[in-house]
Design a protein around this motif. Sequence first.
Motif, short mmCIF file in Angstrom:
data_model
loop_
_atom_site.label_atom_id
_atom_site.label_comp_id
_atom_site.label_asym_id
_atom_site.label_seq_id
_atom_site.Cartn_x
_atom_site.Cartn_y
_atom_site.Cartn_z
N ARG A 193 1.34 -32.21 52.96
CA ARG A 193 2.16 -31.09 52.51
C ARG A 193 1.74 -30.57 51.14
O ARG A 193 1.97 -29.38 50.82
CB ARG A 193 3.64 -31.51 52.48
N THR A 194 1.13 -31.39 50.33
CA THR A 194 0.82 -30.99 48.95
C THR A 194 0.06 -29.67 48.86
O THR A 194 0.44 -28.78 48.08
CB THR A 194 0.04 -32.10 48.23
N ASP A 197 2.39 -26.76 49.41
CA ASP A 197 3.19 -26.50 48.21
C ASP A 197 2.35 -25.79 47.14
O ASP A 197 2.84 -24.89 46.44
CB ASP A 197 3.74 -27.80 47.65
N GLN A 198 1.09 -26.20 47.02
CA GLN A 198 0.22 -25.56 46.05
C GLN A 198 -0.02 -24.09 46.40
O GLN A 198 -0.09 -23.23 45.51
CB GLN A 198 -1.11 -26.31 45.96
N TYR A 200 2.03 -22.08 47.95
CA TYR A 200 3.25 -21.36 47.55
C TYR A 200 3.31 -21.19 46.04
O TYR A 200 3.62 -20.10 45.54
CB TYR A 200 4.47 -22.12 48.05
N GLU A 201 3.01 -22.23 45.29
CA GLU A 201 3.09 -22.17 43.83
C GLU A 201 2.09 -21.17 43.26
O GLU A 201 2.39 -20.47 42.28
CB GLU A 201 2.87 -23.55 43.22
N LYS A 204 3.59 -17.83 43.75
CA LYS A 204 4.72 -17.67 42.84
C LYS A 204 4.25 -17.32 41.43
O LYS A 204 4.80 -16.42 40.78
CB LYS A 204 5.55 -18.96 42.81
N ILE A 251 2.82 -22.10 57.11
CA ILE A 251 3.93 -23.03 56.87
C ILE A 251 4.86 -23.05 58.07
O ILE A 251 5.27 -24.12 58.55
CB ILE A 251 4.71 -22.63 55.60
N LYS A 259 11.20 -28.38 56.15
CA LYS A 259 11.42 -28.84 54.79
C LYS A 259 10.97 -27.82 53.74
O LYS A 259 11.07 -28.10 52.54
CB LYS A 259 10.69 -30.16 54.57
N MET A 260 10.51 -26.68 54.20
CA MET A 260 10.03 -25.67 53.26
C MET A 260 10.75 -24.33 53.50
O MET A 260 10.17 -23.26 53.37
CB MET A 260 8.51 -25.50 53.39
N GLN A 263 10.85 -21.99 50.40
CA GLN A 263 9.55 -21.35 50.15
C GLN A 263 9.32 -20.20 51.13
O GLN A 263 8.85 -19.12 50.74
CB GLN A 263 8.41 -22.37 50.27
#
Length: 431
Positions: A193-194, A197-198, A200-201, A204, A251, A259-260, A263
Motif C-alpha cells: 500500500r505504501t 499512499d505516496q 496520493y500524497e 496532494k 486504488i 481502506k483508502m 483518498q
Amino acid sequence: MGSFTRLTGIALLALLARPVVAQELAEEQVNLVSSRLAESARRSWEIGTRAQAILEHNATRYSVFANNDLPPPSNIPGDQQGPLEPLWNIARGVLSGGAGGSTAQPLVSDSAVSDPASIGVAVLLANYTNLDKKDDQYEHAARNQYDYLMSNAVPKNGEGAISHKTEQIQLWSDAVYMVPPFLAYYGVITNDRTPLDQAYEQIKQYRAQLYDSNAGAWKHIVGGNSGTDDSFWATGNAWAAAGMLRVYATIDKSKFSGKMKSQKKDLKNWVQEIHKGVYERYFDGENLLRNHLNDPNTFYDAASSALLASTVYRASTVMGQHKYVPYAERTRLTLFTPNTGPWTNTNWTRFGDYQYFTTDGWLRPVVDPMNTGNQGQNSPEAQAFVVLLHSAWRDWRWAGEKGKNAAGRTAASYSTVLASAFSIAVGSLLL
C-alpha cells in the motif's frame, strides 16, 4: 444553378431528417492516428503516453479503467496477446537501453525527473506477465525507477513533492500524469500500500502548490530560479485531471480500496474542481480550450481539449460524475465531425475533409510540446490524446451513457450548426 441548389436542399433535408446519432471516428481512422503516434513518439513522456493509449484503446483488459480488479491476469488471455504486443515492444526498448541493472536510475535517460516514470506501467506489466521470461530484469528496472524517485538524487520540496527537474526544485502540472500513476501501479503489482499512499500524497502536494482557487485552474510551473510559468496552461490542467483519474481507478480496483476511501474522495473532488473551473469559466462557443485558459489572445488548442474531454468520460464511468459530459460531447463533436457535417464522411480510413485533422491523421491545431506558449505542428502527445478521447467515449457509451440526457440538450445546440443550412434547403425547395 437552380437545379443544383434544389438537389442540395433535398440532400440537406434528407440529412436533417435522419435520427440523431453519435458522430464518431471509425476504428480505421483511430488506427491511422495511432500510426502517426507510433512513428513520432520518441521522448520519454510521449512513449509513456503512447503506452497508456495502447492500454486504453487496444489492450483494454489491462487498463486500470477495465471492469476487473487489479492486478490483471498474469496469464495473458488469447484475445489480449496481439493488442499487447506494441506495449511489449516499448518495455523491450527500456531493457535494451540498460535499465535492468542494480542501480537506482530512471527507466530511460532524460533531463526531467518525472517523464521517464510515465513508461513505468508498461515495464511493471512486462514484469508481472514474465515477458520473454525476463521478469527479474523487468522487476529490477521498475524497482530502480521507484528507488530513484525516492532517493536523495531527486530534489524534493519541504513537503516531499518530487521535483520535475533535477537541477532545481520545480513542480510542473505535467508530472501528475507521469509519476503518481506509476507509483500507484507499483503498489498494486508489489502488493504494497505504501506506493499508493505516496501517489496520493504527491498529487496532494502538487495541488497545494499549483491549484489557484481564484482562477479555478492549475498553474503550469512553480518553484525554482528560472523557467516558472504562472499561466493556466490548458494541457497542464488536462494532464493533472488525467493523472488523478488513473490513480483513483488504480486504488479503486485494488485490494486497498476499502481502506483508502478518504483518498478516493479527495481525488474525485480534485478532478471535479478542474472540470468545474475550466468548463464553467473558460469554455466558449468554439467548443475548444484556449492554450492558456484565461488569455483570449492565445490559440484554440485541439490537443488539450481532447485530453480534458477524455477525463470527463472517465470521470463519468469510474467516479459517477456526469455533470460535464455535455461539454465533452461538444468538444468531441467539434473535433470528430467532417466539415460537411455528420454522416457525410465516405472514406472511413482517412480524414478527407476535417477541420481539425490533416488528411493523413495529424490533429491540428496543437501546442508545441517543447515550447508551450507556441502553436506547433505534429505533436505525438496530441495523437495520443485523440486515442484516449475516443477510447474514453467508447467506454462511456458501453457503460450506459450516463449524463446522456444533459448531453442531448447540448447536441440540440450543436444541431443549430445545421440550422442555417436547413433554412437554405427549405428556401431552395420553394424556388
